[in-house]
Design a protein around this motif. Structure first.
Motif, PDB file in Angstrom:
ATOM      1  N   ALA A   1       0.822  -1.215   0.000  1.00 27.31           N
ATOM      2  CA  ALA A   1       0.000   0.000   0.000  1.00 27.31           C
ATOM      3  C   ALA A   1       0.854   1.262   0.000  1.00 27.31           C
ATOM      4  O   ALA A   1       0.548   2.223  -0.719  1.00 27.31           O
ATOM      5  CB  ALA A   1      -0.934  -0.010   1.209  1.00 27.31           C
TER       6      ALA A   1
ATOM      7  N   CYS B  62      -8.642   0.887  10.676  1.00 26.58           N
ATOM      8  CA  CYS B  62      -8.147   2.257  10.511  1.00 26.58           C
ATOM      9  C   CYS B  62      -8.813   3.150  11.547  1.00 26.58           C
ATOM     10  O   CYS B  62     -10.041   3.181  11.638  1.00 26.58           O
ATOM     11  CB  CYS B  62      -8.463   2.782   9.110  1.00 26.58           C
ATOM     12  SG  CYS B  62      -7.703   1.820   7.783  1.00 26.58           S
TER      13      CYS B  62
ATOM     14  N   ALA C  91      -4.807   9.999   6.757  1.00 28.03           N
ATOM     15  CA  ALA C  91      -5.017   8.693   6.136  1.00 28.03           C
ATOM     16  C   ALA C  91      -6.503   8.361   6.023  1.00 28.03           C
ATOM     17  O   ALA C  91      -6.976   7.901   4.972  1.00 28.03           O
ATOM     18  CB  ALA C  91      -4.291   7.620   6.942  1.00 28.03           C
TER      19      ALA C  91
ATOM     20  N   ARG D 287      -8.203  10.379   3.223  1.00 26.95           N
ATOM     21  CA  ARG D 287      -7.945   9.887   1.858  1.00 26.95           C
ATOM     22  C   ARG D 287      -8.696   8.582   1.586  1.00 26.95           C
ATOM     23  O   ARG D 287      -9.242   8.391   0.490  1.00 26.95           O
ATOM     24  CB  ARG D 287      -6.450   9.694   1.626  1.00 26.95           C
ATOM     25  CG  ARG D 287      -5.638  10.977   1.703  1.00 26.95           C
ATOM     26  CD  ARG D 287      -4.251  10.805   1.104  1.00 26.95           C
ATOM     27  NE  ARG D 287      -4.259  11.110  -0.316  1.00 26.95           N
ATOM     28  CZ  ARG D 287      -3.220  10.908  -1.136  1.00 26.95           C
ATOM     29  NH1 ARG D 287      -2.103  10.369  -0.659  1.00 26.95           N
ATOM     30  NH2 ARG D 287      -3.296  11.217  -2.407  1.00 26.95           N
ATOM     31  N   TYR D 288      -8.744   7.694   2.572  1.00 25.23           N
ATOM     32  CA  TYR D 288      -9.516   6.469   2.369  1.00 25.23           C
ATOM     33  C   TYR D 288     -10.995   6.789   2.134  1.00 25.23           C
ATOM     34  O   TYR D 288     -11.660   6.145   1.302  1.00 25.23           O
ATOM     35  CB  TYR D 288      -9.365   5.541   3.583  1.00 25.23           C
ATOM     36  CG  TYR D 288      -8.186   4.591   3.499  1.00 25.23           C
ATOM     37  CD1 TYR D 288      -7.889   3.912   2.316  1.00 25.23           C
ATOM     38  CD2 TYR D 288      -7.383   4.347   4.611  1.00 25.23           C
ATOM     39  CE1 TYR D 288      -6.821   3.030   2.245  1.00 25.23           C
ATOM     40  CE2 TYR D 288      -6.309   3.468   4.541  1.00 25.23           C
ATOM     41  CZ  TYR D 288      -6.032   2.818   3.352  1.00 25.23           C
ATOM     42  OH  TYR D 288      -4.975   1.934   3.280  1.00 25.23           O
ATOM     43  N   ARG D 289     -11.524   7.790   2.842  1.00 27.76           N
ATOM     44  CA  ARG D 289     -12.909   8.192   2.592  1.00 27.76           C
ATOM     45  C   ARG D 289     -13.059   8.775   1.189  1.00 27.76           C
ATOM     46  O   ARG D 289     -14.031   8.478   0.480  1.00 27.76           O
ATOM     47  CB  ARG D 289     -13.353   9.232   3.629  1.00 27.76           C
ATOM     48  CG  ARG D 289     -13.537   8.701   5.031  1.00 27.76           C
ATOM     49  CD  ARG D 289     -14.212   9.739   5.917  1.00 27.76           C
ATOM     50  NE  ARG D 289     -14.054   9.398   7.328  1.00 27.76           N
ATOM     51  CZ  ARG D 289     -13.124   9.889   8.121  1.00 27.76           C
ATOM     52  NH1 ARG D 289     -12.266  10.812   7.665  1.00 27.76           N
ATOM     53  NH2 ARG D 289     -13.036   9.515   9.377  1.00 27.76           N
TER      54      ARG D 289
ATOM     55  N   TRP E 111     -11.436   8.142  -1.403  1.00 23.26           N
ATOM     56  CA  TRP E 111     -11.341   7.082  -2.412  1.00 23.26           C
ATOM     57  C   TRP E 111     -12.494   6.080  -2.328  1.00 23.26           C
ATOM     58  O   TRP E 111     -12.587   5.170  -3.142  1.00 23.26           O
ATOM     59  CB  TRP E 111     -10.022   6.330  -2.246  1.00 23.26           C
ATOM     60  CG  TRP E 111      -8.805   7.171  -2.504  1.00 23.26           C
ATOM     61  CD1 TRP E 111      -8.727   8.269  -3.312  1.00 23.26           C
ATOM     62  CD2 TRP E 111      -7.497   6.999  -1.933  1.00 23.26           C
ATOM     63  NE1 TRP E 111      -7.447   8.777  -3.290  1.00 23.26           N
ATOM     64  CE2 TRP E 111      -6.673   8.025  -2.454  1.00 23.26           C
ATOM     65  CE3 TRP E 111      -6.946   6.079  -1.047  1.00 23.26           C
ATOM     66  CZ2 TRP E 111      -5.326   8.142  -2.119  1.00 23.26           C
ATOM     67  CZ3 TRP E 111      -5.608   6.198  -0.707  1.00 23.26           C
ATOM     68  CH2 TRP E 111      -4.809   7.220  -1.237  1.00 23.26           C
TER      69      TRP E 111
ATOM     70  N   LEU F 298     -13.019   3.830   0.035  1.00 28.66           N
ATOM     71  CA  LEU F 298     -12.524   2.536   0.494  1.00 28.66           C
ATOM     72  C   LEU F 298     -12.813   2.263   1.974  1.00 28.66           C
ATOM     73  O   LEU F 298     -12.658   1.126   2.427  1.00 28.66           O
ATOM     74  CB  LEU F 298     -11.011   2.444   0.264  1.00 28.66           C
ATOM     75  CG  LEU F 298     -10.544   2.465  -1.197  1.00 28.66           C
ATOM     76  CD1 LEU F 298      -9.024   2.574  -1.261  1.00 28.66           C
ATOM     77  CD2 LEU F 298     -11.029   1.220  -1.935  1.00 28.66           C
ATOM     78  N   LEU F 299     -13.234   3.281   2.722  1.00 27.45           N
ATOM     79  CA  LEU F 299     -13.402   3.135   4.165  1.00 27.45           C
ATOM     80  C   LEU F 299     -14.845   2.805   4.516  1.00 27.45           C
ATOM     81  O   LEU F 299     -15.772   3.523   4.138  1.00 27.45           O
ATOM     82  CB  LEU F 299     -12.996   4.428   4.884  1.00 27.45           C
ATOM     83  CG  LEU F 299     -12.965   4.336   6.413  1.00 27.45           C
ATOM     84  CD1 LEU F 299     -11.731   3.582   6.876  1.00 27.45           C
ATOM     85  CD2 LEU F 299     -12.999   5.734   7.042  1.00 27.45           C
TER      86      LEU F 299
ATOM     87  N   VAL G 170     -10.961  -1.196   6.168  1.00 28.22           N
ATOM     88  CA  VAL G 170     -10.762  -1.317   4.730  1.00 28.22           C
ATOM     89  C   VAL G 170     -10.470  -2.769   4.408  1.00 28.22           C
ATOM     90  O   VAL G 170     -10.002  -3.527   5.260  1.00 28.22           O
ATOM     91  CB  VAL G 170      -9.611  -0.426   4.223  1.00 28.22           C
ATOM     92  CG1 VAL G 170      -9.929   1.047   4.435  1.00 28.22           C
ATOM     93  CG2 VAL G 170      -8.279  -0.792   4.878  1.00 28.22           C
TER      94      VAL G 170
ATOM     95  N   VAL H 208      -8.110  -2.318  -1.456  1.00 26.89           N
ATOM     96  CA  VAL H 208      -7.161  -1.214  -1.401  1.00 26.89           C
ATOM     97  C   VAL H 208      -6.087  -1.386  -2.465  1.00 26.89           C
ATOM     98  O   VAL H 208      -5.771  -0.451  -3.217  1.00 26.89           O
ATOM     99  CB  VAL H 208      -6.528  -1.112  -0.002  1.00 26.89           C
ATOM    100  CG1 VAL H 208      -5.351  -0.136  -0.012  1.00 26.89           C
ATOM    101  CG2 VAL H 208      -7.562  -0.668   1.017  1.00 26.89           C
TER     102      VAL H 208
ATOM    103  N   PRO I  56      -2.026   5.899   3.139  1.00 27.06           N
ATOM    104  CA  PRO I  56      -2.434   7.077   2.367  1.00 27.06           C
ATOM    105  C   PRO I  56      -1.709   8.350   2.787  1.00 27.06           C
ATOM    106  O   PRO I  56      -1.428   9.218   1.954  1.00 27.06           O
ATOM    107  CB  PRO I  56      -3.935   7.180   2.645  1.00 27.06           C
ATOM    108  CG  PRO I  56      -4.349   5.806   3.024  1.00 27.06           C
ATOM    109  CD  PRO I  56      -3.179   5.251   3.781  1.00 27.06           C
TER     110      PRO I  56
END
Length: 365
Positions: free
Chosen positions: A10, A46, A62, A65-67, A69, A71-72, A136, A141, A319
């Motif tokens: 990652a 996370c 982090a 960014r996951y939100r 994208w 992915l969270l 995630v 990911v 991220p």
């Protein structure tokens, strides 16, 4: 700018994607399949439940960014204590988190039991809840970050073992490639890769274990038991449960979970809940550690950068620290509003320190 990235987990994928999006000519090398190392064996929890200023800032970035994208999966993160001393620590941690702007609260054992009836709360003396946390899926990911990097123009070369012929020269079976900068984010392989060009890193390894249960009933949060020292997170219809860390070397470690770990972990789940789950599968992974438990992220020679020593938090922090490395390599400012460089400077140690990767930070150096 031509940049080589070594490591297809990652952190390496975020770094490659960010560099390519900024206009760099990026080639990423992975000796196996993307995400085949620690990333693919990660729990995928996370959270921003950190009392420290830097840790909270990194986690916040982090998670954001996951939100962004998509992915969270939002899921509260709960940590509990079963002894008075641990309970005092939990309440102090929450108070400090709140001062850092983290959306965290303490709840009584009774309140925790009302929220999650499957939890046994009779032995719990304190509990903290971080509301902005989530989970995630490691495979999702990796697939997303790989597509993102390729769309930005990065070249991803899998099944391509490499060595370093010089700090900014990557050597493969086909020959050598010179770059303006090289970033090595190859987990436990980072140290031996850079050692060939005269760089020693203060990093060691340990083996961590996890299992996934068959389907369980009821709603549960992600949870860490600070007294019994194990964690779980909902995964599919079951629970992913982790614990069982042991010293290990990269050349000699068992990728299968120990039978004793599986038995002891199920006993812990039964003691902490009203559940009696069966095991669906189990495994072990290799994690990297540093003397002070902070990662090694930065430049170690002219044009040579490293990112390793995640202490099991690599996927969670990827991220943010991938963005940090990509910016630093380009000479751009850090994405964090708090100082980070000195705390994670990979040259803060001599590189020959002897320490216990499972012991107290700084105990042996």
């Amino acid at each position: 700018m031509r940049v080589g990235v070594v490591g297809g987990g990652a952190v390496g994928l975020v770094t490659a994607g960010d560099l390519a999006a900024a206009g760099a000519d990026v080639t990423l090398y992975e000796r196996d399949a993307l995400g085949s190392g620690a990333t693919g064996r990660a729990a995928g929890i996370c959270y921003d439940a950190f009392a420290g200023r830097m840790d909270a800032a990194v986690a916040d970035r982090a998670l954001a960014r996951y939100r962004e994208w998509g992915l969270l999966t939002p899921r509260p993160y709960v940590w509990v204590a079963r002894e008075d001393g641990d309970g005092t620590a939990v309440r102090g941690q929450v108070a400090e988190m709140q001062r850092r702007g983290v959306d965290a609260e303490t709840v009584t054992p009774a309140e925790l039991g009302e929220r999650y009836p499957r939890l046994r709360i009779d032995a719990v003396v304190a509990a903290g809840v971080a509301r902005d946390a989530g989970t995630v899926d490691p495979d999702e990911v990796v697939a997303f970050l790989a597509e993102r990097a390729r769309d930005a123009g990065a070249t991803l070369r899998t099944d391509t073992p490499v060595s370093l012929a010089a700090p900014t020269t990557v050597e493969t079976a086909e020959g050598t490639a010179a770059f303006d900068a090289v970033v090595v984010a190859a987990g436990h392989a980072t140290a031996p890769l850079v050692e060939r060009v005269g760089v020693s890193l203060a990093v060691d390894t340990y083996r961590a274990q996890a299992l996934v249960t068959a389907a369980v009933e009821g709603t549960l949060p992600s949870l860490y038991d600070a007294t019994r020292e194990f964690y779980w997170r909902p995964r599919g219809a079951g629970l992913l449960v982790g614990d069982g860390a042991h010293p290990a070397t990269p050349d000699d470690w068992d990728r299968e979970a120990d039978a004793s770990f599986v038995e002891a972990t199920l006993d812990r789940v039964r003691a902490a809940t009203t559940l009696s789950p069966a095991v669906e599968r189990s495994w072990a992974g290799l994690c990297t550690a540093t003397p002070d438990r902070d990662p090694l992220v930065g430049e170690v020679a002219d044009g040579l950068w490293v990112a390793t020593g995640w202490q099991g938090h690599g996927l969670m922090r990827a991220p943010a620290f991938g963005e940090y490395v990509a910016r630093r390599v380009r000479g751009a400012p850090s994405p964090f509003a708090v100082p980070v460089a000195e705390r994670v400077d990979p040259t803060r140690f001599d590189g020959d320190e002897s320490f216990d990767p499972l012991g107290d930070p700084t105990a042996d150096w």
